[in-house]
Design a protein around this motif. Structure first.
Motif, PDB file in Angstrom:
ATOM      1  N   PRO A 127       1.223  -1.955   0.167  1.00 24.38           N
ATOM      2  CA  PRO A 127       0.224   0.072   0.628  1.00 24.38           C
ATOM      3  C   PRO A 127       0.815   1.246   0.220  1.00 24.38           C
ATOM      4  O   PRO A 127       2.267   1.266  -0.162  1.00 24.38           O
ATOM      5  CB  PRO A 127      -1.147  -0.497   1.226  1.00 24.38           C
ATOM      6  N   PRO A 128       0.068   3.004  -0.274  1.00 24.12           N
ATOM      7  CA  PRO A 128       1.027   3.588  -0.784  1.00 24.12           C
ATOM      8  C   PRO A 128       1.264   3.905   0.805  1.00 24.12           C
ATOM      9  O   PRO A 128       2.662   4.145   1.611  1.00 24.12           O
ATOM     10  CB  PRO A 128       0.061   5.116  -0.352  1.00 24.12           C
ATOM     11  N   CYS A 129       0.538   3.628   2.245  1.00 24.16           N
ATOM     12  CA  CYS A 129       1.341   3.837   2.912  1.00 24.16           C
ATOM     13  C   CYS A 129       0.673   2.910   4.151  1.00 24.16           C
ATOM     14  O   CYS A 129      -0.322   2.420   4.199  1.00 24.16           O
ATOM     15  CB  CYS A 129       0.190   5.552   3.893  1.00 24.16           C
ATOM     16  N   LEU A 130       2.407   2.898   5.398  1.00 24.32           N
ATOM     17  CA  LEU A 130       1.662   1.625   6.198  1.00 24.32           C
ATOM     18  C   LEU A 130       2.704   1.933   7.486  1.00 24.32           C
ATOM     19  O   LEU A 130       3.494   2.467   7.642  1.00 24.32           O
ATOM     20  CB  LEU A 130       2.285   0.327   5.821  1.00 24.32           C
ATOM     21  N   ILE A 131       1.345   1.994   8.912  1.00 31.58           N
ATOM     22  CA  ILE A 131       2.010   2.752   9.867  1.00 31.58           C
ATOM     23  C   ILE A 131       2.086   1.084  10.518  1.00 31.58           C
ATOM     24  O   ILE A 131       1.088   0.276  11.168  1.00 31.58           O
ATOM     25  CB  ILE A 131       1.217   3.533  10.122  1.00 31.58           C
ATOM     26  N   THR A 132       3.277   1.137  11.222  1.00 24.03           N
ATOM     27  CA  THR A 132       3.065   0.406  12.911  1.00 24.03           C
ATOM     28  C   THR A 132       3.731   0.696  13.307  1.00 24.03           C
ATOM     29  O   THR A 132       4.342   1.362  13.716  1.00 24.03           O
ATOM     30  CB  THR A 132       4.458  -1.012  11.571  1.00 24.03           C
ATOM     31  N   LYS A 185      -9.374   6.218   8.948  1.00 16.53           N
ATOM     32  CA  LYS A 185      -8.983   6.182   7.414  1.00 16.53           C
ATOM     33  C   LYS A 185      -8.304   4.424   6.566  1.00 16.53           C
ATOM     34  O   LYS A 185      -7.721   4.719   6.070  1.00 16.53           O
ATOM     35  CB  LYS A 185      -8.312   7.195   7.048  1.00 16.53           C
ATOM     36  N   LEU A 186      -8.422   4.324   7.382  1.00 16.01           N
ATOM     37  CA  LEU A 186      -8.171   2.812   7.528  1.00 16.01           C
ATOM     38  C   LEU A 186      -8.447   2.041   6.143  1.00 16.01           C
ATOM     39  O   LEU A 186     -10.226   1.827   6.162  1.00 16.01           O
ATOM     40  CB  LEU A 186      -7.857   1.353   8.457  1.00 16.01           C
ATOM     41  N   THR A 187      -7.751   1.125   5.386  1.00 12.12           N
ATOM     42  CA  THR A 187      -8.501  -0.048   4.049  1.00 12.12           C
ATOM     43  C   THR A 187      -8.155  -1.209   4.387  1.00 12.12           C
ATOM     44  O   THR A 187      -8.540  -2.421   4.070  1.00 12.12           O
ATOM     45  CB  THR A 187      -7.784   0.396   2.755  1.00 12.12           C
ATOM     46  N   ALA A 188      -7.041  -1.740   5.566  1.00 12.34           N
ATOM     47  CA  ALA A 188      -6.469  -2.504   5.734  1.00 12.34           C
ATOM     48  C   ALA A 188      -6.166  -2.444   7.221  1.00 12.34           C
ATOM     49  O   ALA A 188      -4.979  -1.431   7.432  1.00 12.34           O
ATOM     50  CB  ALA A 188      -5.320  -3.145   4.916  1.00 12.34           C
ATOM     51  N   LEU A 231       1.112  -3.965  15.589  1.00  8.99           N
ATOM     52  CA  LEU A 231      -0.260  -3.379  14.894  1.00  8.99           C
ATOM     53  C   LEU A 231       0.528  -3.106  13.465  1.00  8.99           C
ATOM     54  O   LEU A 231       1.736  -2.418  13.426  1.00  8.99           O
ATOM     55  CB  LEU A 231      -1.658  -2.866  15.188  1.00  8.99           C
ATOM     56  N   MET A 232      -0.274  -3.059  12.580  1.00  3.75           N
ATOM     57  CA  MET A 232       0.656  -2.162  11.251  1.00  3.75           C
ATOM     58  C   MET A 232      -1.491  -1.891  10.852  1.00  3.75           C
ATOM     59  O   MET A 232      -2.361  -2.790  10.548  1.00  3.75           O
ATOM     60  CB  MET A 232       0.546  -3.429  10.442  1.00  3.75           C
ATOM     61  N   VAL A 233      -0.898  -0.432  10.070  1.00  4.17           N
ATOM     62  CA  VAL A 233      -2.351   0.149   9.871  1.00  4.17           C
ATOM     63  C   VAL A 233      -2.054   0.406   8.471  1.00  4.17           C
ATOM     64  O   VAL A 233      -1.189   0.897   7.519  1.00  4.17           O
ATOM     65  CB  VAL A 233      -3.038   1.176  10.323  1.00  4.17           C
TER      66      VAL A 233
END
Length: 306
Positions: free
Chosen positions: A43-48, A72-75, A83-85
């Motif tokens: 994905p374009p953005c991944l926050i861990t 605004k989460l898609t996954a 956790l990863m969002v």
């Protein structure tokens, strides 16, 4: 006056994070975080956020699901060490990333999830025993013994998976079911529209999914087998449809010969169907190749001391 653009560099500098390639990482409000952003990424953005989630994985998943729209989460995903969002952001990206992190970390603090001064494997304070390490490209600190146990467990899981039977016959049974569904789509589209090659995409994607559901392993045999089986079923469907159409017209094989001799739309539709059967089969197969290559990556290969 136009508002100054707030970039990853600005975000990292404001929060004392380290910059990497398309990413920044470090301690954010006492939790270890990793932010990856690439416009054309997937994905374009991944926050861990790194933390010990043991025993509270379901509660954390419920929080993320409940606040999916707000964040605004898609996954999203929750594993043992964090956790990863994946938020979908279009403007003011890094200001929104800060807001998302603030909300998630507020929840973690309120519910006493261990922060960066604790080992994400066991949840106990690190003290002087922590080592810098990397897992799945995410840098953090952990107890050396916990790291060694996690690495050994990952290697054992990979060995167990490699030793599992391939179940090729069962897998190909699933692939055949997918190809037959694609054939049904092909037949419907052929008599309704004339262009029916979309059935090939349905067949190869569904066949690949059912190959795994029927117990087949994700191997190179699966990729090639599903592609060739789908291709064969689609070509048989095309010639079956042509023959059925000829019987409906009442002239049999001579009808097909006459149409080919006359050229025109009949030949054009035939060529388009042939070409795009191969094209859609190839597109579906490329997706299967990426899945195969992704699954081949070993977690243990991305676990190491820094």
């Amino acid at each position: 006056m136009e508002k100054k653009k707030y970039t990853m560099d600005d975000f990292a500098a404001e929060h004392s994070l380290t910059l990497g390639k398309h990413c920044c990482y470090g301690e954010y409000r006492s939790y270890r975080v990793h932010v990856q952003y690439k416009v054309m990424g997937n994905p374009p953005c991944l926050i861990t956020v790194v933390t010990d989630t043991k025993g509270r994985k379901e509660a954390l998943e419920k929080y993320l699901e409940k606040h999916k729209k707000e964040l605004k989460l898609t996954a999203y995903g929750v594993v043992g060490i964090g956790l990863m969002v994946c938020p979908q952001l279009y403007s003011g990206v890094f200001r929104q990333i800060g807001e998302i992190l603030n909300k998630i970390i507020a929840y973690l603090k309120k519910n006493n999830f261990p922060a960066a001064d604790c080992c994400p494997y066991c949840g106990a304070p690190l003290g002087e025993e922590g080592i810098d390490m990397l897992e799945s490209d995410i840098p953090f600190r952990a107890h050396e013994n916990c790291f060694n146990r996690a690495l050994a467990a990952a290697k054992q899981r990979e060995a167990d998976e490699a030793a599992m039977p391939s179940n090729r016959l069962a897998g190909m049974g699933g692939a055949l079911c997918g190809a037959l569904v694609g054939a049904a789509v092909f037949v419907v589209l052929f008599f309704w529209w004339g262009f029916a090659a979309i059935g090939a995409a349905v067949g190869v994607l569904l066949g690949g999914w059912l190959y795994g559901k029927f117990g087949g392993k994700n191997t190179l045999f699966k990729v090639i087998g599903v592609a060739l089986l789908t291709l064969a079923v689609m070509l048989l469907s095309l010639f079956g449809c042509l023959f059925a159409q000829a019987l409906i017209e009442g002239d049999g094989i001579s009808y097909i010969a006459e149409k080919f001799s006359a050229g025109g739309e009949y030949v054009t539709d035939f060529v388009l169907n042939i070409v795009f059967i191969f094209v859609f089969d190839l597109i579906g197969t490329l997706y299967a190749v990426f899945s195969f290559l992704r699954d081949r990556k070993k977690i243990s290969a991305n676990m190491r001391r820094l």
